[in-house]
Design a protein around this motif. Structure first.
Motif, PDB file in Angstrom:
ATOM      1  N   ARG A 130       2.241  19.225   3.724  1.00  0.00           N
ATOM      2  CA  ARG A 130       1.604  18.522   4.844  1.00  0.00           C
ATOM      3  C   ARG A 130       0.108  18.329   4.629  1.00  0.00           C
ATOM      4  NH1 ARG A 130       4.841  22.485   8.901  1.00  0.00           N
ATOM      5  NH2 ARG A 130       6.682  21.183   9.293  1.00  0.00           N
ATOM      6  N   LEU A 131      -0.582  19.378   4.214  1.00  0.00           N
ATOM      7  CA  LEU A 131      -2.036  19.289   4.091  1.00  0.00           C
ATOM      8  C   LEU A 131      -2.465  18.417   2.920  1.00  0.00           C
ATOM      9  CD1 LEU A 131      -2.979  22.951   5.034  1.00  0.00           C
ATOM     10  CD2 LEU A 131      -3.350  20.894   6.388  1.00  0.00           C
ATOM     11  N   LEU A 132      -1.696  18.442   1.825  1.00  0.00           N
ATOM     12  CA  LEU A 132      -2.030  17.554   0.712  1.00  0.00           C
ATOM     13  C   LEU A 132      -1.805  16.101   1.094  1.00  0.00           C
ATOM     14  CD1 LEU A 132      -0.618  19.430  -2.418  1.00  0.00           C
ATOM     15  CD2 LEU A 132      -2.982  19.316  -1.617  1.00  0.00           C
ATOM     16  N   ALA A 133      -0.716  15.835   1.815  1.00  0.00           N
ATOM     17  CA  ALA A 133      -0.443  14.466   2.261  1.00  0.00           C
ATOM     18  C   ALA A 133      -1.520  13.994   3.240  1.00  0.00           C
ATOM     19  CB  ALA A 133       0.940  14.386   2.895  1.00  0.00           C
ATOM     20  N   GLU A 134      -1.930  14.878   4.146  1.00  0.00           N
ATOM     21  CA  GLU A 134      -2.985  14.523   5.095  1.00  0.00           C
ATOM     22  C   GLU A 134      -4.287  14.177   4.372  1.00  0.00           C
ATOM     23  OE1 GLU A 134      -3.537  17.638   7.915  1.00  0.00           O
ATOM     24  OE2 GLU A 134      -1.520  17.413   8.796  1.00  0.00           O
ATOM     25  N   ALA A 135      -4.507  14.819   3.225  1.00  0.00           N
ATOM     26  CA  ALA A 135      -5.716  14.567   2.442  1.00  0.00           C
ATOM     27  C   ALA A 135      -5.615  13.284   1.618  1.00  0.00           C
ATOM     28  CB  ALA A 135      -5.994  15.749   1.515  1.00  0.00           C
ATOM     29  N   GLY A 136      -4.454  12.642   1.659  1.00  0.00           N
ATOM     30  CA  GLY A 136      -4.286  11.373   0.965  1.00  0.00           C
ATOM     31  C   GLY A 136      -3.588  11.445  -0.374  1.00  0.00           C
ATOM     32  N   HIS A 137      -3.141  12.638  -0.776  1.00  0.00           N
ATOM     33  CA  HIS A 137      -2.427  12.752  -2.046  1.00  0.00           C
ATOM     34  C   HIS A 137      -0.979  12.274  -1.898  1.00  0.00           C
ATOM     35  CE1 HIS A 137      -5.768  14.920  -3.778  1.00  0.00           C
ATOM     36  NE2 HIS A 137      -5.748  15.792  -2.778  1.00  0.00           N
ATOM     37  N   LYS A 138      -0.418  11.760  -2.976  1.00  0.00           N
ATOM     38  CA  LYS A 138       0.976  11.337  -2.998  1.00  0.00           C
ATOM     39  C   LYS A 138       1.826  12.537  -3.398  1.00  0.00           C
ATOM     40  CE  LYS A 138      -0.253   6.614  -4.333  1.00  0.00           C
ATOM     41  NZ  LYS A 138      -0.117   5.555  -5.383  1.00  0.00           N
ATOM     42  N   VAL A 139       2.627  13.028  -2.478  1.00  0.00           N
ATOM     43  CA  VAL A 139       3.310  14.302  -2.667  1.00  0.00           C
ATOM     44  C   VAL A 139       4.793  14.097  -2.954  1.00  0.00           C
ATOM     45  CG1 VAL A 139       3.858  16.529  -1.624  1.00  0.00           C
ATOM     46  CG2 VAL A 139       1.663  15.437  -1.148  1.00  0.00           C
ATOM     47  N   VAL A 140       5.288  14.850  -3.934  1.00  0.00           N
ATOM     48  CA  VAL A 140       6.717  14.925  -4.220  1.00  0.00           C
ATOM     49  C   VAL A 140       7.142  16.377  -4.031  1.00  0.00           C
ATOM     50  CG1 VAL A 140       8.555  14.557  -5.890  1.00  0.00           C
ATOM     51  CG2 VAL A 140       6.531  13.063  -5.920  1.00  0.00           C
ATOM     52  N   ASN A 141       8.058  16.619  -3.109  1.00  0.00           N
ATOM     53  CA  ASN A 141       8.567  17.955  -2.842  1.00  0.00           C
ATOM     54  C   ASN A 141       9.767  18.220  -3.741  1.00  0.00           C
ATOM     55  OD1 ASN A 141       9.555  20.356  -1.813  1.00  0.00           O
ATOM     56  ND2 ASN A 141      10.247  19.473   0.133  1.00  0.00           N
ATOM     57  N   VAL A 142       9.594  19.140  -4.687  1.00  0.00           N
ATOM     58  CA  VAL A 142      10.677  19.523  -5.596  1.00  0.00           C
ATOM     59  C   VAL A 142      11.231  20.860  -5.133  1.00  0.00           C
ATOM     60  CG1 VAL A 142      11.182  20.296  -7.940  1.00  0.00           C
ATOM     61  CG2 VAL A 142       9.811  18.240  -7.586  1.00  0.00           C
ATOM     62  N   ASP A 143      12.485  20.862  -4.713  1.00  0.00           N
ATOM     63  CA  ASP A 143      13.085  22.064  -4.145  1.00  0.00           C
ATOM     64  C   ASP A 143      14.587  21.984  -4.337  1.00  0.00           C
ATOM     65  OD1 ASP A 143      13.560  24.408  -2.578  1.00  0.00           O
ATOM     66  OD2 ASP A 143      11.860  23.924  -1.278  1.00  0.00           O
ATOM     67  N   VAL A 144      15.291  23.066  -4.068  1.00  0.00           N
ATOM     68  CA  VAL A 144      16.752  23.038  -4.099  1.00  0.00           C
ATOM     69  C   VAL A 144      17.319  22.817  -2.706  1.00  0.00           C
ATOM     70  CG1 VAL A 144      16.989  24.434  -6.173  1.00  0.00           C
ATOM     71  CG2 VAL A 144      16.846  25.567  -3.945  1.00  0.00           C
ATOM     72  N   VAL A 145      16.453  22.850  -1.692  1.00  0.00           N
ATOM     73  CA  VAL A 145      16.883  22.670  -0.305  1.00  0.00           C
ATOM     74  C   VAL A 145      16.060  21.583   0.354  1.00  0.00           C
ATOM     75  CG1 VAL A 145      17.118  23.756   1.960  1.00  0.00           C
ATOM     76  CG2 VAL A 145      17.568  25.095  -0.096  1.00  0.00           C
ATOM     77  N   ASP A 146      16.731  20.634   0.976  1.00  0.00           N
ATOM     78  CA  ASP A 146      16.054  19.602   1.758  1.00  0.00           C
ATOM     79  C   ASP A 146      16.222  19.929   3.234  1.00  0.00           C
ATOM     80  OD1 ASP A 146      14.687  17.340   2.468  1.00  0.00           O
ATOM     81  OD2 ASP A 146      16.323  15.947   2.040  1.00  0.00           O
ATOM     82  N   ARG A 147      15.148  19.789   3.993  1.00  0.00           N
ATOM     83  CA  ARG A 147      15.191  20.054   5.428  1.00  0.00           C
ATOM     84  C   ARG A 147      14.649  18.832   6.165  1.00  0.00           C
ATOM     85  NH1 ARG A 147      14.366  25.432   6.946  1.00  0.00           N
ATOM     86  NH2 ARG A 147      14.300  24.609   9.068  1.00  0.00           N
TER      87      ARG A 147
END
Length: 286
Positions: free
Chosen positions: A23-40
């Motif tokens: 959330r905070l990286l996206a708010e700062a304007g970065h393009k974020v990719v969430n790499v995880d084994v669980v999607d919520r």
């Protein structure tokens, strides 16, 4: 990296701390990719999601080649020091960290910020106390705990890869006990029985400050490999730390001359010096 807005892979971005990093990286304007084994999906996290098992090196390389990130914020791991076989905790954490860091170096990722742990200090071992309070990153003791060992090994891996890949900056965050902002009510039981939270000297960190620490390290200008403690500025206890340490640790009284309650036992001055980061949140103001 400065104030540039970049593509960032966040591993474990669905987790208790990871979601705040996303959330905070996206708010700062970065393009974020969430790499995880669980999607919520109910969390409504910004950015893209990609399901990847970091213990599978091929999938790690696949994902990083697909997204070509400028930076990586690594949080994915077995999140607790107990509750399952120690060998599973150790194997998963170490293998995941090595796969990701090796791939990041091979692909020329500029900055890698990864989750070490307060437990990497070895101080959360029964009967082990710091030389002095507050203590900094130089305080280190052997630990028999598989989780603690796995987190320390991740620092050793980064030390080695910093030699092989000098173009990549590596930052390990020794993260304290993470408390989500809606969970401060759990402290009430500990105030009744302070012994329940003596293990890390009544310290903690707000999950939002994990996010601000990752952003600061990601946007920083360090080189090589640095390891930094991050914790809230204060303790989670209502009673003073001097009093509690003396009561629960056999009369312990080795405090710096300038120590004042309710300051944390963890000294985060290095994080401030390198990246201008200081914790913003405290249960005392919530």
């Amino acid at each position: 990296m400065g104030v540039l807005r970049v593509r960032v892979v966040v591993t474990g971005g669905t987790g208790r701390a990871g979601r705040w990093v996303v959330r905070l990286l996206a708010e700062a304007g970065h393009k974020v990719v969430n790499v995880d084994v669980v999607d919520r999906p109910e969390l409504e996290l910004p950015g893209e999601f990609c399901r990847v098992d970091l213990a599978d090196a091929g999938k790690v390389y696949d994902a990083l080649c697909q997204f070509r990130p400028d930076g990586i914020c690594h949080l994915a791991a077995n999140p607790a020091p107990s509750g399952q076989a120690q060998i599973d905790v150790f194997d998963n954490n170490v293998l995941s960290a090595h796969n990701l860091m090796q791939a990041a170096g091979d692909l020329g990722v500029s900055r890698v910020v990864y989750a070490s742990s307060e437990m990497a200090t070895g101080l959360l071992t029964e009967g082990t106390v710091p030389t002095q309070i507050p203590f900094d990153e130089t305080e280190r003791h052997p630990s028999p705990n598989a989780y603690a060992l796995s987190k320390y090994i991740s620092e050793v891996i980064a030390d080695s890869l910093a030699v092989r890949y000098p173009q990549t900056a590596w930052v390990g965050l020794r993260i304290n006990n993470v408390i989500p902002p809606d969970s401060y009510d759990r402290f009430a039981d500990e105030w009744e029985d302070p012994g329940r939270s003596k293990g890390n000297f009544w310290s903690y960190i707000d999950a939002r400050d994990v996010g601000t620490a990752y952003r600061a390290a990601l946007e920083g200008t360090s080189s090589g490999h640095e390891v930094c403690l991050i914790a809230a500025a204060d303790t989670r206890a209502k009673r003073g730390l001097r009093e509690l340490m003396a009561e629960y640790y056999d009369g312990y009284d080795r405090f710096a001359s300038d120590y004042e309650d309710p300051r944390s036992a963890f000294d985060c001055a290095k994080m401030k010096a390198l990246f201008g980061w200081t914790p913003s949140y405290s249960w005392r103001t919530q």
